[in-house]
Scaffold this active site. Structure first.
Site, PDB file in Angstrom:
ATOM      1  CB  CYS A 138      -0.916   0.227   1.235  1.00 15.62           C
ATOM      2  SG  CYS A 138      -1.982  -1.193   1.285  1.00 15.62           S
TER       3      CYS A 138
HETATM    4  N1  LIG Z   1      -2.900  -5.531   2.159  1.00 13.09           N
HETATM    5  C1  LIG Z   1      -3.275  -4.261   2.822  1.00 13.09           C
HETATM    6  O1  LIG Z   1      -2.898  -4.184   3.867  1.00 13.09           O
HETATM    7  C2  LIG Z   1      -4.478  -3.393   2.230  1.00 13.09           C
HETATM    8  C3  LIG Z   1      -5.129  -2.472   2.950  1.00 13.09           C
HETATM    9  C4  LIG Z   1      -5.733  -1.629   2.539  1.00 13.09           C
HETATM   10  C5  LIG Z   1      -6.118  -1.629   1.233  1.00 13.09           C
HETATM   11  N2  LIG Z   1      -5.442  -2.313   0.335  1.00 13.09           N
HETATM   12  C6  LIG Z   1      -6.116  -2.471  -1.237  1.00 13.09           C
HETATM   13  O2  LIG Z   1      -6.839  -3.535  -1.387  1.00 13.09           O
HETATM   14  C7  LIG Z   1      -6.603  -4.082  -2.632  1.00 13.09           C
HETATM   15  C8  LIG Z   1      -6.567  -5.543  -2.418  1.00 13.09           C
HETATM   16  O3  LIG Z   1      -5.083  -5.768  -1.649  1.00 13.09           O
HETATM   17  P1  LIG Z   1      -4.693  -7.158  -1.034  1.00 13.09           P
HETATM   18  O4  LIG Z   1      -3.497  -6.762  -0.098  1.00 13.09           O
HETATM   19  O5  LIG Z   1      -5.728  -7.807  -0.597  1.00 13.09           O
HETATM   20  O6  LIG Z   1      -4.158  -7.844  -2.383  1.00 13.09           O
HETATM   21  P2  LIG Z   1      -3.896  -9.578  -2.498  1.00 13.09           P
HETATM   22  O7  LIG Z   1      -2.682  -9.777  -3.746  1.00 13.09           O
HETATM   23  O8  LIG Z   1      -3.529 -10.085  -1.215  1.00 13.09           O
HETATM   24  O9  LIG Z   1      -5.312  -9.906  -2.950  1.00 13.09           O
HETATM   25  C9  LIG Z   1      -6.083  -9.905  -4.163  1.00 13.09           C
HETATM   26  C10 LIG Z   1      -6.469 -11.207  -4.542  1.00 13.09           C
HETATM   27  O10 LIG Z   1      -7.345 -10.939  -5.668  1.00 13.09           O
HETATM   28  C11 LIG Z   1      -6.927 -11.953  -6.549  1.00 13.09           C
HETATM   29  N3  LIG Z   1      -7.499 -11.459  -7.996  1.00 13.09           N
HETATM   30  C12 LIG Z   1      -7.000 -10.858  -8.891  1.00 13.09           C
HETATM   31  N4  LIG Z   1      -7.496 -10.709 -10.055  1.00 13.09           N
HETATM   32  C13 LIG Z   1      -8.749 -11.143  -9.638  1.00 13.09           C
HETATM   33  C14 LIG Z   1      -9.832 -11.112 -10.758  1.00 13.09           C
HETATM   34  N5  LIG Z   1     -10.072 -10.578 -11.620  1.00 13.09           N
HETATM   35  N6  LIG Z   1     -10.876 -11.879 -10.122  1.00 13.09           N
HETATM   36  C15 LIG Z   1     -10.827 -12.480  -8.670  1.00 13.09           C
HETATM   37  N7  LIG Z   1      -9.779 -12.258  -8.126  1.00 13.09           N
HETATM   38  C16 LIG Z   1      -8.696 -11.792  -8.382  1.00 13.09           C
HETATM   39  C17 LIG Z   1      -5.496 -12.553  -6.710  1.00 13.09           C
HETATM   40  O11 LIG Z   1      -5.342 -13.743  -6.970  1.00 13.09           O
HETATM   41  C18 LIG Z   1      -5.301 -12.466  -4.915  1.00 13.09           C
HETATM   42  O12 LIG Z   1      -5.774 -13.402  -4.291  1.00 13.09           O
HETATM   43  C19 LIG Z   1      -5.481  -3.318  -3.280  1.00 13.09           C
HETATM   44  O13 LIG Z   1      -6.214  -2.263  -3.798  1.00 13.09           O
HETATM   45  C20 LIG Z   1      -4.707  -2.778  -2.069  1.00 13.09           C
HETATM   46  O14 LIG Z   1      -4.281  -1.631  -2.533  1.00 13.09           O
HETATM   47  C21 LIG Z   1      -4.729  -3.448   0.972  1.00 13.09           C
END
Ligand SMILES: NC(=O)c1ccc[n+]([C@@H]2O[C@H](COP(=O)([O-])OP(=O)(O)OC[C@H]3O[C@@H](n4cnc5c(N)ncnc54)[C@H](O)[C@@H]3O)[C@@H](O)[C@H]2O)c1
Length: 427
Positions: A270
């Site tokens: 992030c």
């Molecule tokens: N990790 C954090 O601490 C955090 C905190 C706040 C916001 N975010 C935001 O949340 C969002 C997700 O982050 P994350 O850390 O969970 O990512 P992540 O990579 O852990 O998880 C995302 C998941 O989505 C799946 N994916 C990708 N394309 C897909 C599709 N078309 N259909 C279905 N599944 C799909 C991936 O395989 C993966 O498992 C990002 O925008 C990130 O910036 C993350």
């Protein structure tokens, strides 16, 4: 039954698209509240693990997940056609940067394309992925709405940024207020109602752009303050002052100061990434977001600064990085986690290897990374290293023992606070 009614009675069928660090805890929270939740995930291994009741996210308890799956409250699939049955859909897919450091919203677009195929009357779509202001209205809305299928009437669309802080036991999804905004007032109302079922406080804002901007302000606040304190560390180094003492003393001021701490660089999915979504958007409006760019520049130089410290400390002992055995402690980007995304420890290891260092690492949370395997942290592995570098302050490490047995400790996190030894060199 109307969507409102289904939400209040916890009978709404909910889908979470993307079961990662954000999506899986959200899916679990909804199912714990009694909703039937179907996660849609493109990674087949994750789908399999969930359906077997196995958690791959540290913050999601295995026993809790298993019980929800056993009771049929939570399941995962790779088949988007389940969206036909869903009343509400949360999109939690990644939003990384391209190599050129431009936003990559292709994962959002891919998810929305699937949603569009199955969109039906009364369905609510919420984007949770962090993105630049305008994405929900300018990019997603046109892909879902038409003259005959109106937003706020036939379906609902909203943005609600995720604020999860992995590893934080005090503030969880439930007790962290949630920002919400819909394209129409009705969209905001129905989304707020949905999240109120699982989150203590929901904070509506006037537009989806504003909600998108809130998340970017939060992360920009962090990148800039970390950049500032990293620069303070560089300044204290020149002045031969103890950065940590200065920060701790300043933090005794009960108002007008908030401590941030320096380190080997920014990590995670992030903070190093999201603010660049904002600066990219602004470039198109002929505005240069100087604070973000400057903080990014300072933060990205920290691994080099740390390597410079290691170099100088070895030099002092008539040694060079080339040929020295260097033990890195912690490759996760944050303490007590296993996540290595954008971890600065990996940059430090790369730089040391480029200079001919014989680099090994030990991390109880990360058994392997970039072709290397974590070694066991023992008295002899500590004694065998010319230099031990603390890059992540995992609480499981016995810092006293580390200092006692190591020949030289470069501490980039102030993990050895309170331990007095000439062997310790701090950032
Ligand atoms: N990790 C954090 O601490 C955090 C905190 C706040 C916001 N975010 C935001 O949340 C969002 C997700 O982050 P994350 O850390 O969970 O990512 P992540 O990579 O852990 O998880 C995302 C998941 O989505 C799946 N994916 C990708 N394309 C897909 C599709 N078309 N259909 C279905 N599944 C799909 C991936 O395989 C993966 O498992 C990002 O925008 C990130 O910036 C993350």
């Amino acid at each position: 039954m109307e969507l409102k009614e289904k939400i209040v009675q916890h009978k709404a069928k909910i889908s979470v698209i993307g079961l990662g660090y954000v999506g899986l805890p959200l899916a679990v929270e909804f199912s714990k509240a009694g909703f039937d939740v179907t996660g849609i995930e493109v990674d087949k291994d994750k789908v399999k693990m969930i359906n077997q009741g196995n958690s791959y996210i540290q913050d999601v308890k295995q026993s809790e997940l298993r019980e929800l799956v056993r009771r049929g409250k939570l399941k995962a699939t790779g088949d988007f056609s389940v969206l036909k049955e869903m009343d509400a859909v949360s999109i939690c897919v990644p939003t990384p940067l391209r190599k050129t450091r431009d936003p990559d919203i292709s994962y959002i677009l891919a998810a929305v394309e699937e949603i569009a195929k199955y969109l039906h009357n009364g369905q609510l779509i919420v984007l949770e992925s962090t993105t630049y202001p305008g994405t929900t209205r300018e990019i997603i809305l046109p892909k879902l709405a038409s003259k005959k299928f109106l937003v706020g009437k036939d379906f609902y669309l909203a943005f609600s940024p995720e604020r999860i802080d992995p590893g934080n036991r005090e503030y969880t999804l439930k007790n962290t207020p949630k920002i919400v905004s819909g394209i129409t007032r009705k969209c905001t109302g129905i989304t707020s109602l949905l999240y109120k079922q699982i989150i203590d406080e929901v904070v509506p804002v006037s537009t989806t752009e504003s909600a998108e901007m809130v998340k970017l302000l939060e992360n920009t606040f962090r990148i800039v303050n970390v950049g500032l304190v990293n620069e303070i560390a560089l300044i204290c180094d020149r002045l031969k002052l103890d950065t940590w003492e200065v920060i701790d003393a300043a933090a005794t001021k009960p108002f007008g100061f908030m401590p941030f701490y320096p380190g080997p660089g920014l990590g995670g999915h992030c903070i190093p990434v999201d603010p660049h979504y904002l600066s990219w958007k602004l470039k198109a409006l002929n505005f240069y977001a100087r604070f973000i760019e400057l903080a990014g520049e300072i933060n990205s130089k920290m691994p080099e600064f740390l390597v410079g410290k290691i170099d100088a400390a070895l030099n002092e002992r008539k040694k060079s990085i080339k040929g020295s055995k260097i033990l890195i402690l912690g490759v996760a980007y944050k303490s007590n986690l296993s996540d290595t995304r954008e971890s600065p420890a990996l940059d430090v290891m790369r730089l040391l290897r480029e200079k001919g260092g014989r680099v090994v690492y030990s991390d109880p949370h990360v058994p392997q990374v970039e072709g290397l395997k974590s070694i066991r942290l023992t008295k002899s592995s500590l004694r065998n290293a010319d230099c031990v570098v603390i890059t992540t302050a995992h609480s499981g490490y016995d810092y006293k023992e580390i200092v006692e047995n190591a020949r030289l400790v470069i501490d980039s996190r102030n993990a050895t606070k309170g331990i007095k030894s000439k062997k310790i060199i701090k950032l």
